[in-house]
Design a protein around this motif. Structure first.
Motif, PDB file in Angstrom:
ATOM      1  N   ARG A   1       0.827  -1.220   0.000  1.00 33.64           N
ATOM      2  CA  ARG A   1       0.000   0.000   0.000  1.00 33.64           C
ATOM      3  C   ARG A   1       0.853   1.258   0.000  1.00 33.64           C
ATOM      4  N   PHE A   2       2.019   1.184   0.641  1.00 32.77           N
ATOM      5  CA  PHE A   2       2.854   2.375   0.766  1.00 32.77           C
ATOM      6  C   PHE A   2       3.587   2.724  -0.526  1.00 32.77           C
ATOM      7  N   SER A   3       3.537   1.804  -1.496  1.00 32.32           N
ATOM      8  CA  SER A   3       4.111   2.129  -2.798  1.00 32.32           C
ATOM      9  C   SER A   3       3.236   3.117  -3.555  1.00 32.32           C
ATOM     10  N   PHE A   4       2.025   3.365  -3.063  1.00 36.78           N
ATOM     11  CA  PHE A   4       1.150   4.349  -3.696  1.00 36.78           C
ATOM     12  C   PHE A   4       1.506   5.775  -3.277  1.00 36.78           C
ATOM     13  N   ALA A   5       2.537   5.918  -2.471  1.00 34.68           N
ATOM     14  CA  ALA A   5       3.047   7.259  -2.161  1.00 34.68           C
ATOM     15  C   ALA A   5       3.926   7.754  -3.289  1.00 34.68           C
ATOM     16  N   HIS A   6       4.971   6.983  -3.616  1.00 34.44           N
ATOM     17  CA  HIS A   6       5.952   7.427  -4.605  1.00 34.44           C
ATOM     18  C   HIS A   6       6.285   6.356  -5.631  1.00 34.44           C
ATOM     19  N   GLY A   7       5.380   5.417  -5.863  1.00 34.20           N
ATOM     20  CA  GLY A   7       5.581   4.430  -6.907  1.00 34.20           C
ATOM     21  C   GLY A   7       6.783   3.542  -6.652  1.00 34.20           C
ATOM     22  N   GLY A   8       7.407   3.076  -7.739  1.00 36.38           N
ATOM     23  CA  GLY A   8       8.573   2.206  -7.621  1.00 36.38           C
ATOM     24  C   GLY A   8       9.538   2.457  -8.758  1.00 36.38           C
ATOM     25  N   LYS A   9      10.809   2.285  -8.467  1.00 33.49           N
ATOM     26  CA  LYS A   9      11.849   2.569  -9.470  1.00 33.49           C
ATOM     27  C   LYS A   9      11.753   1.659 -10.688  1.00 33.49           C
ATOM     28  N   ASP A  10      11.072   0.527 -10.530  1.00 32.74           N
ATOM     29  CA  ASP A  10      10.903  -0.404 -11.641  1.00 32.74           C
ATOM     30  C   ASP A  10       9.603  -0.167 -12.400  1.00 32.74           C
ATOM     31  N   GLY A  11       8.830   0.827 -11.962  1.00 35.57           N
ATOM     32  CA  GLY A  11       7.571   1.137 -12.626  1.00 35.57           C
ATOM     33  C   GLY A  11       6.354   0.477 -12.029  1.00 35.57           C
ATOM     34  N   HIS A  12       6.513  -0.247 -10.938  1.00 30.98           N
ATOM     35  CA  HIS A  12       5.381  -0.898 -10.266  1.00 30.98           C
ATOM     36  C   HIS A  12       5.186  -0.311  -8.876  1.00 30.98           C
ATOM     37  N   PRO A  13       3.984   0.126  -8.544  1.00 30.28           N
ATOM     38  CA  PRO A  13       2.784   0.078  -9.383  1.00 30.28           C
ATOM     39  C   PRO A  13       2.753   1.154 -10.481  1.00 30.28           C
ATOM     40  N   PHE A  14       3.624   2.163 -10.367  1.00 34.56           N
ATOM     41  CA  PHE A  14       3.728   3.201 -11.392  1.00 34.56           C
ATOM     42  C   PHE A  14       5.073   3.898 -11.215  1.00 34.56           C
ATOM     43  N   PRO A  15       5.510   4.680 -12.199  1.00 36.22           N
ATOM     44  CA  PRO A  15       6.803   5.363 -12.086  1.00 36.22           C
ATOM     45  C   PRO A  15       6.867   6.305 -10.880  1.00 36.22           C
ATOM     46  N   VAL A  16       8.068   6.541 -10.398  1.00 35.91           N
ATOM     47  CA  VAL A  16       8.269   7.447  -9.265  1.00 35.91           C
ATOM     48  C   VAL A  16       7.941   8.871  -9.697  1.00 35.91           C
ATOM     49  N   PRO A  17       6.944   9.514  -9.065  1.00 36.27           N
ATOM     50  CA  PRO A  17       6.602  10.896  -9.406  1.00 36.27           C
ATOM     51  C   PRO A  17       7.600  11.857  -8.753  1.00 36.27           C
ATOM     52  N   VAL A  18       8.679  12.142  -9.442  1.00 37.41           N
ATOM     53  CA  VAL A  18       9.800  12.880  -8.857  1.00 37.41           C
ATOM     54  C   VAL A  18       9.369  14.229  -8.289  1.00 37.41           C
TER      55      VAL A  18
END
Length: 405
Positions: A301-318
């Motif tokens: 769930r916490f990956s929905f803060a800043h995404g993931g460097k591999d694009g999962h769940p989405f790219p990092v919103p810099v």
């Protein structure tokens, strides 16, 4: 101190790009400093000793949410950012990966000389915890990382990780000094790694009689006993799936962040003018800082803060990442001079989200949510290890609006 279980950690290759590692260091420092300011450095130690929190901590910093790489990358980022401020913060991070892990005892002796702590004793604890997990627990994992984190009062935790070359998996071990009564009888706060079935584990509570008889017969350290260990399984799939996330918690947080503007809440006036996407990230960061242990059983769930460097769940919103860091740093600096308005507003974010859960019915369109984040990623400076996010190609029906929650 009891062992509470373990979980799978698939090994991931690759590296952390500089644009992400620098931000991880900044956000990590800000979160650690906030926890220390709000609750004391002993709470920083306690949180690091909690594997669920640690995995969530790594996920909120843009790392792959389920991988073993979180251990190396997060602790490396913290050592880089926290140690230059150790004197004022009162937290010292020693050790590292490979050859750096062997330097831990010497680093702890140096810490002892600086703080008045017994560095020799700390160095001995470092060696002993490594010896227990590398030798006393014969589970097929060879340690390659060892970090010892200690505060100025002598509270400490150990985070170390081993690798099994045959299964391409990793196991992370957590120790905590609080209430530690024995190094050979259920000493761990947690062991994080893949279920190997039956293992030889002389630290198990059920091994007490075996240890006693072995001492009497062999006059040496306790023998091993066969025991099947319970495990929390971390999946091998790289993408974040709905089953990995507590949808009630995620949906309620998204609803608060996107359907309500901060100015709608008197307690959030200090955050007005901030876009809903940054509020989403701050709400999850707020939970990492202020949430109770039960809030971290779904690290994805916490990956929905800043995404993931591999694009999962989405790219990092810099851009969002930077705004989160700046907001937290501003709140810290204001709190240092006695003005805690922004800090209180950040804390209130997680409280409002938790309150919203009470009457929230999970109906979030999970796939649409991820697709929306990916479609809009370029607007927030989205990046992955593969490059910068690009605007999506429009398809028939894209103009139709989907209800996400």
């Amino acid at each position: 101190m009891k062992r509470s279980g373990s979980a799978d950690l698939p090994l991931h290759g690759g590296h952390v790009p500089l644009w992400l590692s620098e931000r991880m260091a900044q956000l990590g420092l800000a979160i650690v400093e906030t926890i220390a300011m709000e609750f004391g450095t002993q709470e920083v130690i306690a949180k690091l000793a909690n594997p669920f929190w640690f995995q969530s901590f790594g996920a909120v910093m843009g790392m792959d949410w389920h991988s073993s790489g979180i251990t190396t990358s997060v602790l490396g980022a913290l050592k880089k950012s926290v140690n230059p401020h150790s004197k004022e913060l009162g937290i010292y991070i020693c050790g590292g990966k490979g050859k750096n892990s062997m330097k831990t005892p010497d680093e702890l002796i140096t810490v002892g000389n600086r703080t008045g702590l017994n560095g020799t004793e700390l160095a001995g604890l470092s060696r002993l915890t490594a010896k227990v997990d590398n030798t006393a627990i014969q589970d097929g994992f060879q340690l390659y990382q060892h970090n010892f984190i200690v505060n100025a009062q002598g509270d400490w935790c150990v985070i170390q990780q081993g690798m099994n070359n045959f299964t391409s998996t990793a196991r992370r071990y957590h120790w905590h000094s609080h209430d530690l009564k024995s190094f050979i009888n259920e000493p761990h706060t947690f062991i994080y790694g893949e279920n190997q079935g039956k293992i030889l584990n002389l630290t198990a509570g059920s091994a007490a009689i075996t240890r006693e008889k072995s001492l009497a017969i062999l006059q040496e350290d306790p023998d091993k006993i066969l025991k099947e260990v319970q495990h929390l399984v971390m999946p091998n799939h790289h993408d974040v799936r709905m089953k990995d996330v507590n949808m009630k918690r995620l949906g309620a947080m998204l609803c608060v962040a996107h359907e309500n503007k901060p100015e709608d809440f008197e307690s959030l006036l200090m955050l007005q003018g901030m876009g809903p996407r940054t509020v989403q990230s701050l709400a999850l960061v707020s939970e990492v800082i202020y949430g109770t242990p039960t809030r971290f059983d779904d690290p994805a769930r916490f990956s929905f803060a800043h995404g993931g460097k591999d694009g999962h769940p989405f790219p990092v919103p810099v851009n969002v990442f930077d705004e989160t860091i700046n907001t937290l740093q501003t709140a810290i600096n204001r709190a240092k001079i006695g003005n805690s308005d922004k800090m209180q507003a950040i804390r209130k974010l997680s409280e409002i989200a938790m309150d919203a859960e009470k009457n929230f019915t999970p109906n979030t369109n999970f796939d649409a949510l991820i697709q929306k984040e990916r479609n809009e990623s370029h607007l927030y400076g989205g990046r992955t290890i593969f490059g910068k996010a690009k605007p999506p190609k429009k398809k028939p029906g894209d103009e139709n609006q989907l209800t996400l929650w």
